[in-house]
Every structure is written in structure tokens, then in C-alpha cells.
Design an enzyme around this catalytic site. Structure first.
Site, PDB file in Angstrom:
ATOM      1  N   SER A 264       0.838  -1.200   0.000  1.00  0.00           N
ATOM      2  CA  SER A 264       0.000   0.000   0.000  1.00  0.00           C
ATOM      3  C   SER A 264       0.868   1.244   0.000  1.00  0.00           C
ATOM      4  O   SER A 264       2.066   1.179   0.244  1.00  0.00           O
ATOM      5  CB  SER A 264      -0.912  -0.003   1.216  1.00  0.00           C
ATOM      6  OG  SER A 264      -0.182   0.439   2.338  1.00  0.00           O
ATOM      7  N   LYS A 265       0.212   2.369  -0.240  1.00  0.00           N
ATOM      8  CA  LYS A 265       0.993   3.602  -0.354  1.00  0.00           C
ATOM      9  C   LYS A 265       1.664   3.984   0.961  1.00  0.00           C
ATOM     10  O   LYS A 265       2.659   4.676   0.968  1.00  0.00           O
ATOM     11  CB  LYS A 265       0.136   4.733  -0.903  1.00  0.00           C
ATOM     12  CG  LYS A 265      -1.007   5.150  -0.021  1.00  0.00           C
ATOM     13  CD  LYS A 265      -1.720   6.319  -0.659  1.00  0.00           C
ATOM     14  CE  LYS A 265      -2.727   6.908   0.313  1.00  0.00           C
ATOM     15  NZ  LYS A 265      -3.512   7.976  -0.260  1.00  0.00           N
ATOM     16  N   ARG A 266       1.103   3.498   2.063  1.00  0.00           N
ATOM     17  CA  ARG A 266       1.707   3.846   3.359  1.00  0.00           C
ATOM     18  C   ARG A 266       2.908   2.955   3.685  1.00  0.00           C
ATOM     19  O   ARG A 266       3.726   3.305   4.517  1.00  0.00           O
ATOM     20  CB  ARG A 266       0.685   3.704   4.498  1.00  0.00           C
ATOM     21  CG  ARG A 266      -0.529   4.529   4.292  1.00  0.00           C
ATOM     22  CD  ARG A 266      -0.779   5.498   5.457  1.00  0.00           C
ATOM     23  NE  ARG A 266      -1.680   6.539   5.002  1.00  0.00           N
ATOM     24  CZ  ARG A 266      -1.418   7.829   5.031  1.00  0.00           C
ATOM     25  NH1 ARG A 266      -0.279   8.255   5.531  1.00  0.00           N
ATOM     26  NH2 ARG A 266      -2.274   8.708   4.592  1.00  0.00           N
ATOM     27  N   ASP A 267       2.980   1.782   3.045  1.00  0.00           N
ATOM     28  CA  ASP A 267       4.055   0.838   3.379  1.00  0.00           C
ATOM     29  C   ASP A 267       5.432   1.404   3.124  1.00  0.00           C
ATOM     30  O   ASP A 267       6.361   1.195   3.890  1.00  0.00           O
ATOM     31  CB  ASP A 267       3.920  -0.446   2.545  1.00  0.00           C
ATOM     32  CG  ASP A 267       2.771  -1.292   3.037  1.00  0.00           C
ATOM     33  OD1 ASP A 267       2.469  -1.201   4.234  1.00  0.00           O
ATOM     34  OD2 ASP A 267       2.187  -2.018   2.233  1.00  0.00           O
TER      35      ASP A 267
END
Ligand code: GLU
Length: 509
Positions: A264-267
Site C-alpha cells: 500500500s501507499k503507506r508501506d
């Protein structure tokens, strides 16, 4: 279908920056188009105005441009099938939605958001948490299938808010072939009556996507696996319009390095690697870092991405973009999710760094300096450091001692390795060095060997101390090369100064 009728599109929604999974989708579309003498198109899908993020479309174009995979038709580029931004095509879609209503394949639904919410709540209380507007529930809701025709006409004439929903057939198996997954069968009882046209006068993604793929003569829809659940509806829509559906290819998900869930973009920033092609700063000022700004070469990024879900069927791993075009086929894209490997990404980067000439690297390195070092000097820095570096700018950090005298010394190594007799040995070695006339790597090495033989000592007892005095650190490129690059006077001075510093470290407390 003849080869030159291959037309593929990458269809991002400008709801935020493009994740590397999106870039991979664009890349596979690009590779497939180029391989088959086809056309790669960009179409911006911005019909959901509530999710529009300013700057996102520009971001996509900049990212593709950086990657070197620009389309030949698209916004700002032109082409016969434009406009390529759906909001600019707004007027195209309504007649298609109305056509389906007239043919009893879709219907007007007048239920307000509040009414639907009440239905959902009631269903939940009755133990049905996943209430849907579907082929069963629609018969008791407020729509053109249940209301008398005159009532429908009155509501429409009064300007009552409505949406147009797909009239999903009951209990039909929808079958379609996916080039990566093979046959996919979904029963319509599992599908709801999706909204095709919204109360704001805009089509939904589903309708606009199908109409545009048809009008833009898209031959192959290559997109992420997350769109697979929408494909049966799309197949039904093609059928409803009486159009041939394009071929479908749903690409595997990109997974976290541990294989545990979708990347995900937060990873990225959390796990220490970028998940975006280029930097993105949110309206709130939050920065998501990008490969470009981290110092990755676009060739390394593309090469890594290409192999995330596709393999050439050989052991070859290094591919330039034109080699990827040559080797690519959808048949070799795997169904299984592709685990992202940040170490492998660095490996590609190192490969491409080393593949650059010293001259090219020096030009890049120059941009990271204050401009005070000559091109020739930087070229030698690159020559000496590139085997050990991952990014161009690493060479300035790890090889800082090549340009300025070390101010920091590796205390730990010194404490571990420096012996009392090392001072005397180093002083003797210094005297030998002073006598080297032609201060070149080979001559210094020759003198060094003679010195070791004369003293009957091993290489380690002087080479490491020599390095520590001159560079401050315990490892680096060939020490004789470093010495030759710095020149005799500088090396002599550094040894004298280094010995003083090391003396204070060794003899401290
Ligand atoms: N607009 C969709 C997206 O944001 C495109 C899906 C498709 O390619 O059909 O990914």
C-alpha cells in the site's frame, strides 16, 4: 484482428499520486503496445469528482515521462479519439445510459441516499449485513421498474434526483476469458445493480470505461487485479450495447516484501523504500518519497518493475527498455501476486550505476556538489567508488575523504585493530613513502611490498593503519589508488595528522 489494430490504454483516476503498481500497469500496456506495433493511450478517468485531487494528472504524466514510457495518444498529446479526459467527454455518456433504459437493460432509480441507508440499517438488524440494490431488492424499491410509467415521467419532469442502474439479469453465469487467468465464471446473483449514471450528470467509472474503450477502439484491457470483480459487469455492458468486448488481462497484485498483503501507499516510507515513482507532497504537506528523488536510475526502476509479475522464461534479469519490448508477452505474466523486494531493487540500481561510465557519473555527481571540484577529480572519485555505491550521491558520502581530509575517525576499528607497535611501523612506512619518486599506485604498492618483506610482517599490520590514517575509515577502494589520487604531499600530511588523532583515541582513558 490485424496487428496494427492493437490499441491499449492506461486509465488512471486522478485521485492521488500514481503508486508503483500503477506504473507497472502503464509499463505492461506500453510494452504490449510496442511489441505488437500497437498504440499506447492514456485516458484520464475523472468522473468521480468527489475524489479529484489537483495535480494528480500532472503527476501521472511526469512520472511516465521520467520512466520513458509516454503514450502516443492522450491529454496534452492529442490523437484522433480525444478528448482523453473523461470530464471533457461528459456529454457523450448520457445517451448511452438512456439507450440501456429504453431497451430495458437499465432503469431509473429515485431512492435517496437516506432511504437506501435506512434499508441497509434495517437489513443489518435482520442479520443481513451486506444489503445490496440487486435483482431481488429492486422490486421493492423506488425505481422505473416498480413505479407506474406516469409516475416515472412525473418524477423526471419535476427534476427529481435519480441514478441509472444496470438491470442485472438473475442467475446467469457470465463467462469471459482473461489472457492471464484463463476462463472466469461469475454468477449474476453475486452482482448488484451497479449505478451507471449518477445524479450529478456524470457517468460512473463502469459506464464511462466501457463507452470509451469502445469509442477509442481499445483491443486489450490490461489493468490491475483489483478490477477483476468489475469485469463481469463490463462484459454484460458490452453485450447490452451489442459491442465486441476487448480482450482482458488482469495483472497480479504487488505484495509487501513479506508477502503479507497488498503493497500500500503507506508501506513505503514505513518500511524504508519508496512506493511512488516520483515525490508527491499532499495538500497537507505530507511527503511520499519517490524513486527518482531517492536517486534511482529510471532504467533500474523500470527493469525491477517489469520483473514484478512477468518473467522472460530465461535467467536473464537485466533488460533495457527496448529489450523488454522484445521479450514481453502477456502469456508470461503470472497469476500469483508479486512480492516486492527492496533489496533486489537496490541490486538493479547498483547494476545500472556500474554500467555508467566514470565520465557520465561524474557529471551526475557534480550536481550534488558545491561546484568546487573539477570534473577530472570527480571522475576519479566515481572510478574509485562506483563498485561500492548504490546511488550516485553515496560516492560523495562514502568517498568524502577523497575530496577533503577526514574529520571523523572510525574509533571502534582503531580500538580493536591498532596495536602499540603500529605507531612505529606507520612512522617507518611514512619515511618509505616519502622516498617514492613516481607517486603512482603501482610504484606505491611495489614499495609497500618491499617494506613488508624487509620488516617480515603481514599485509594487515600496515595496510589497515595506513588506510585509517589517510581516510579515517576501515574499508574502501584500493588504498594505493587512493594514495596516488591524493598525491604524495597530501598523503604524508594526512598520515602525520592521522597519527596524532589516533594516538589520542588509543591512549584516551
Ligand atoms: N480508472 C481505473 C483506475 O483508476 C482504471 C481501471 C481500468 O483500467 O479499467 O485504475
Amino acid at each position: 484482428m490485424s496487428y496494427n489494430s492493437i490499441r491499449v490504454r492506461f486509465a488512471p483516476s486522478p485521485t492521488g499520486p500514481l503508486h508503483m503498481g500503477g506504473v507497472r500497469t502503464a509499463l505492461y500496456n506500453y510494452l504490449f503496445a510496442k511489441k505488437n506495433n500497437g498504440t499506447f493511450i492514456i485516458r484520464v478517468e475523472d468522473t468521480d469528482q468527489t475524489r479529484f485531487v489537483p495535480g494528480a494528472q500532472e503527476y501521472v504524466m511526469e512520472a511516465l515521462d521520467w520512466c520513458g514510457i509516454m503514450p502516443t495518444e492522450g491529454p496534452g498529446i492529442g490523437g484522433e479519439f480525444g478528448p482523453y479526459i473523461q470530464s471533457e467527454r461528459k456529454d457523450i455518456y448520457r445517451p448511452y445510459a438512456e439507450q440501456l433504459v429504453n431497451e430495458d437493460k437499465a432503469y431509473y432509480a429515485f431512492d435517496s441516499a437516506e432511504e437506501l441507508e435506512i434499508m441497509r440499517e434495517q437489513a443489518k438488524l435482520m442479520g443481513m449485513p451486506n444489503w445490496q440494490y440487486n435483482s431481488v431488492t429492486r422490486s421493492s424499491l423506488k425505481n422505473s421498474l416498480t413505479l407506474p410509467q406516469t409516475e416515472v415521467e412525473r418524477l423526471l419532469a419535476e427534476g427529481t434526483q435519480y441514478v441509472i442502474r444496470m438491470k442485472m439479469p438473475r442467475n446467469r453465469d457470465i463467462r469471459f476469458h482473461d489472457l492471464i487467468r484463463g476462463w472466469v465464471v461469475v454468477n449474476t446473483n453475486n452482482l448488484d445493480d451497479k449505478v451507471l449514471f449518477k445524479s450529478d450528470g456524470m457517468p460512473t467509472y463502469h459506464l464511462a470505461n466501457i463507452v470509451d474503450d469502445y469509442l477509442m477502439r481499445i483491443s486489450h484491457v490490461i489493468r490491475g487485479e483489483e478490477w477483476l470483480p468489475s469485469a463481469p459487469l463490463h462484459v454484460l455492458l458490452y453485450e447490452a450495447f451489442g459491442w465486441d468486448a476487448p480482450e482482458f488481462a488482469h495483472l497480479p497484485l504487488l505484495l509487501r516484501p513479506d508477502g503479507n498483503g497488498k503493497l500500500s501507499k503507506r508501506d513505503g516510507d514505513r518500511l524504508g523504500f519508496p512506493v511512488f515513482p516520483i515525490d508527491w507532497t499532499t495538500a497537507e504537506g505530507e511527503l511520499y518519497s519517490g524513486y527518482r528523488e531517492k536517486g534511482y536510475f529510471k532504467d533500474a526502476f523500470i527493469n525491477m518493475l517489469a520483473l514484478l509479475g512477468w518473467n522472460p522464461g530465461t535467467t536473464q534479469e537485466i533488460f533495457a527498455l527496448d529489450e523488454l519490448v522484445e521479450a514481453f508477452s502477456l502469456e508470461r505474466v503470472s497469476k500469483a501476486g508479486a512480492k516486492f523486494d527492496p533489496d533486489k531493487t537496490k541490486w538493479f540500481q547498483q547494476h545500472y550505476l556500474r554500467a555508467h561510465s566514470d565520465f557520465e557519473l561524474a557529471e551526475l555527481l557534480f550536481k550534488h556538489t558545491d561546484g568546487s571540484h573539477s570534473a577530472e577529480k570527480l571522475e576519479v572519485v566515481c572510478h574509485l567508488m562506483k563498485e561500492r555505491a548504490t546511488f550516485v550521491q553515496d560516492m560523495l558520502v562514502d568517498g568524502a575523504y577523497l575530496l577533503t581530509r577526514p574529520t571523523q575517525f572510525d574509533t571502534e576499528t582503531i580500538k580493536k585493530k591498532w596495536k602499540n607497535e603500529t605507531f612505529t611501523l606507520m612512522k617507518e612506512w611514512l619515511e618509505e613513502l616519502k622516498l617514492v619518486e613516481n607517486f603512482k599506485a603501482a610504484e606505491i604498492e611495489e614499495t609497500f611490498k618491499l617494506f613488508l618483506a624487509k620488516k617480515e610482517i603481514g599485509i594487515g599490520s600496515v595496510l589497515l593503519p595506513f588506510r585509517l590514517c589517510v581516510t579515517g575509515v576501515g574499508a574502501g577502494p584500493g588504498m594505493f589508488d587512493i594514495a596516488a589520487f591524493l598525491g604524495k604531499d597530501e598523503v604524508v600530511e594526512r598520515i602525520q595528522l592521522g597519527l596524532k588523532v589516533i594516538d589520542s583515541i588509543v591512549n584516551e582513558a
